[in-house]
Design a protein around this motif. Structure first.
Motif, PDB file in Angstrom:
ATOM      1  N   ALA A 112       0.957  -1.191  -0.024  1.00  0.00           N
ATOM      2  CA  ALA A 112       0.041   0.046  -0.034  1.00  0.00           C
ATOM      3  C   ALA A 112       0.831   1.256   0.025  1.00  0.00           C
ATOM      4  O   ALA A 112       2.000   1.214   0.589  1.00  0.00           O
ATOM      5  CB  ALA A 112      -1.094   0.088   1.274  1.00  0.00           C
ATOM      6  N   PRO A 113       0.621   2.435  -0.715  1.00  0.00           N
ATOM      7  CA  PRO A 113       1.413   3.612  -0.790  1.00  0.00           C
ATOM      8  C   PRO A 113       1.347   3.765   0.633  1.00  0.00           C
ATOM      9  O   PRO A 113       0.499   4.099   1.458  1.00  0.00           O
ATOM     10  CB  PRO A 113       0.881   4.227  -1.869  1.00  0.00           C
ATOM     11  CG  PRO A 113      -0.634   3.848  -2.039  1.00  0.00           C
ATOM     12  CD  PRO A 113      -0.470   2.502  -1.637  1.00  0.00           C
ATOM     13  N   PRO A 114       2.566   4.977   0.935  1.00  0.00           N
ATOM     14  CA  PRO A 114       2.604   5.345   2.450  1.00  0.00           C
ATOM     15  C   PRO A 114       1.279   6.160   2.350  1.00  0.00           C
ATOM     16  O   PRO A 114       1.269   7.307   1.223  1.00  0.00           O
ATOM     17  CB  PRO A 114       4.127   5.981   2.283  1.00  0.00           C
ATOM     18  CG  PRO A 114       4.539   5.669   1.088  1.00  0.00           C
ATOM     19  CD  PRO A 114       3.609   4.856   0.282  1.00  0.00           C
ATOM     20  N   ALA A 115       0.969   6.509   3.803  1.00  0.00           N
ATOM     21  CA  ALA A 115       0.057   7.603   3.767  1.00  0.00           C
ATOM     22  C   ALA A 115       0.708   8.843   3.641  1.00  0.00           C
ATOM     23  O   ALA A 115       1.887   9.158   4.103  1.00  0.00           O
ATOM     24  CB  ALA A 115      -0.530   7.574   5.281  1.00  0.00           C
ATOM     25  N   PRO A 116       0.043   9.970   3.053  1.00  0.00           N
ATOM     26  CA  PRO A 116       0.843  11.248   3.214  1.00  0.00           C
ATOM     27  C   PRO A 116       0.935  12.015   4.359  1.00  0.00           C
ATOM     28  O   PRO A 116       0.003  11.510   5.447  1.00  0.00           O
ATOM     29  CB  PRO A 116      -0.602  12.031   2.186  1.00  0.00           C
ATOM     30  CG  PRO A 116      -1.717  11.336   2.298  1.00  0.00           C
ATOM     31  CD  PRO A 116      -1.230   9.857   2.818  1.00  0.00           C
ATOM     32  N   GLU A 117       2.004  12.700   4.584  1.00  0.00           N
ATOM     33  CA  GLU A 117       2.414  13.225   5.913  1.00  0.00           C
ATOM     34  C   GLU A 117       1.381  14.429   6.055  1.00  0.00           C
ATOM     35  O   GLU A 117       1.313  15.253   5.348  1.00  0.00           O
ATOM     36  CB  GLU A 117       3.688  13.662   5.941  1.00  0.00           C
ATOM     37  CG  GLU A 117       4.962  12.482   5.893  1.00  0.00           C
ATOM     38  CD  GLU A 117       6.200  13.158   5.786  1.00  0.00           C
ATOM     39  OE1 GLU A 117       6.458  14.259   6.388  1.00  0.00           O
ATOM     40  OE2 GLU A 117       7.163  12.215   5.421  1.00  0.00           O
TER      41      GLU A 117
END
Length: 122
Positions: A112-117
Protein backbone atom coordinates in the motif's frame (compact mmCIF):
# COMPACT_ATOMS: atom_id res chain seq x y z
CA UNK A 1 6.20 -20.27 -22.16
CA UNK A 2 5.87 -16.50 -22.45
CA UNK A 3 3.35 -15.53 -25.11
CA UNK A 4 3.13 -12.17 -26.87
CA UNK A 5 0.19 -11.56 -29.24
CA UNK A 6 0.65 -10.37 -32.80
CA UNK A 7 1.31 -6.69 -33.46
CA UNK A 8 -2.22 -6.19 -34.85
CA UNK A 9 -3.63 -7.06 -31.40
CA UNK A 10 -1.78 -4.10 -29.85
CA UNK A 11 -2.52 -1.74 -32.75
CA UNK A 12 -6.22 -2.29 -31.93
CA UNK A 13 -5.44 -0.72 -28.50
CA UNK A 14 -5.65 -4.01 -26.56
CA UNK A 15 -3.52 -4.73 -23.48
CA UNK A 16 -2.30 -8.23 -22.73
CA UNK A 17 -1.34 -9.77 -19.39
CA UNK A 18 0.04 -13.15 -18.45
CA UNK A 19 2.31 -14.99 -16.06
CA UNK A 20 5.10 -17.51 -16.17
CA UNK A 21 5.96 -19.46 -13.00
CA UNK A 22 5.57 -16.49 -10.64
CA UNK A 23 6.55 -13.73 -13.07
CA UNK A 24 3.61 -11.58 -14.08
CA UNK A 25 3.66 -9.27 -17.08
CA UNK A 26 1.48 -6.65 -18.75
CA UNK A 27 1.94 -5.31 -22.28
CA UNK A 28 0.14 -2.02 -22.96
CA UNK A 29 0.09 -0.03 -26.20
CA UNK A 30 0.16 3.75 -26.00
CA UNK A 31 1.70 6.95 -27.29
CA UNK A 32 4.36 9.32 -26.05
CA UNK A 33 5.56 12.73 -27.14
CA UNK A 34 9.16 12.97 -28.32
CA UNK A 35 11.22 15.79 -29.84
CA UNK A 36 10.93 16.07 -33.63
CA UNK A 37 14.34 16.95 -35.09
CA UNK A 38 12.83 17.54 -38.54
CA UNK A 39 10.21 19.98 -37.26
CA UNK A 40 12.53 22.68 -36.02
CA UNK A 41 13.32 23.96 -32.57
CA UNK A 42 10.83 22.90 -29.91
CA UNK A 43 8.84 20.70 -32.32
CA UNK A 44 7.36 17.49 -30.94
CA UNK A 45 5.69 14.45 -32.42
CA UNK A 46 3.83 11.44 -31.07
CA UNK A 47 5.15 7.93 -31.43
CA UNK A 48 3.37 4.65 -30.76
CA UNK A 49 4.93 2.57 -27.97
CA UNK A 50 4.50 -0.78 -26.26
CA UNK A 51 5.05 -0.68 -22.50
CA UNK A 52 6.04 -3.87 -20.67
CA UNK A 53 5.56 -4.17 -16.90
CA UNK A 54 7.06 -7.14 -15.05
CA UNK A 55 6.45 -7.97 -11.38
CA UNK A 56 6.35 -11.02 -9.06
CA UNK A 57 3.31 -12.97 -7.87
CA UNK A 58 0.99 -12.94 -5.95
CA UNK A 59 -0.51 -9.43 -6.21
CA UNK A 60 -1.76 -7.25 -9.04
CA UNK A 61 0.58 -4.59 -10.42
CA UNK A 62 -0.84 -1.72 -8.35
CA UNK A 63 -0.66 -3.82 -5.16
CA UNK A 64 3.03 -4.70 -5.64
CA UNK A 65 5.86 -2.65 -4.14
CA UNK A 66 7.33 -0.41 -6.88
CA UNK A 67 10.81 -1.61 -5.91
CA UNK A 68 9.83 -5.08 -7.16
CA UNK A 69 8.44 -3.86 -10.49
CA UNK A 70 10.26 -3.34 -13.78
CA UNK A 71 9.06 -1.27 -16.75
CA UNK A 72 10.48 -1.16 -20.27
CA UNK A 73 9.22 0.78 -23.31
CA UNK A 74 9.54 -0.37 -26.92
CA UNK A 75 8.35 0.99 -30.28
CA UNK A 76 4.98 -0.33 -31.39
CA UNK A 77 6.37 -2.29 -34.33
CA UNK A 78 7.25 -5.88 -35.20
CA UNK A 79 10.81 -5.23 -33.99
CA UNK A 80 9.53 -3.65 -30.78
CA UNK A 81 7.16 -6.55 -30.16
CA UNK A 82 10.04 -9.02 -30.65
CA UNK A 83 12.28 -6.97 -28.34
CA UNK A 84 9.53 -6.93 -25.68
CA UNK A 85 9.22 -10.72 -25.87
CA UNK A 86 13.01 -11.07 -25.61
CA UNK A 87 13.09 -8.69 -22.64
CA UNK A 88 10.53 -10.77 -20.76
CA UNK A 89 12.34 -14.01 -21.62
CA UNK A 90 15.64 -12.59 -20.38
CA UNK A 91 14.02 -11.27 -17.18
CA UNK A 92 12.66 -14.72 -16.44
CA UNK A 93 15.88 -16.57 -17.30
CA UNK A 94 18.04 -14.12 -15.30
CA UNK A 95 16.31 -14.95 -12.00
CA UNK A 96 14.45 -18.28 -12.29
CA UNK A 97 14.61 -18.94 -8.55
CA UNK A 98 13.08 -15.53 -7.77
CA UNK A 99 10.06 -16.29 -9.92
CA UNK A 100 9.65 -19.89 -8.78
CA UNK A 101 9.80 -18.97 -5.08
CA UNK A 102 7.23 -16.19 -4.86
CA UNK A 103 5.09 -16.19 -1.72
CA UNK A 104 1.54 -17.42 -1.62
CA UNK A 105 -1.22 -14.83 -1.50
CA UNK A 106 -2.06 -16.31 1.92
CA UNK A 107 1.44 -15.64 3.28
CA UNK A 108 1.87 -11.93 2.56
CA UNK A 109 0.07 -8.60 2.52
CA UNK A 110 -0.42 -6.38 -0.52
CA UNK A 111 1.72 -3.27 -0.80
CA UNK A 112 0.00 0.00 0.00
CA UNK A 113 1.38 3.46 -0.74
CA UNK A 114 2.60 5.33 2.32
CA UNK A 115 0.09 7.65 3.93
CA UNK A 116 0.66 11.31 3.06
CA UNK A 117 2.36 13.22 5.83
CA UNK A 118 0.02 15.62 7.56
CA UNK A 119 1.12 19.23 7.70
CA UNK A 120 2.25 20.33 11.10
CA UNK A 121 0.11 23.09 12.56
CA UNK A 122 1.48 25.28 15.26
Amino acid sequence: MIFVPLLHYFKCKNSYSGSEAGMRYLLTPGKRTVPDPEGGEGAEKEEAILTVDIWPDPWALDQTDPALRRREVFPLSDAGRAAAAQCMKEAFEAEPERWKNTPSILDCEPWAPPAPEEEKTE
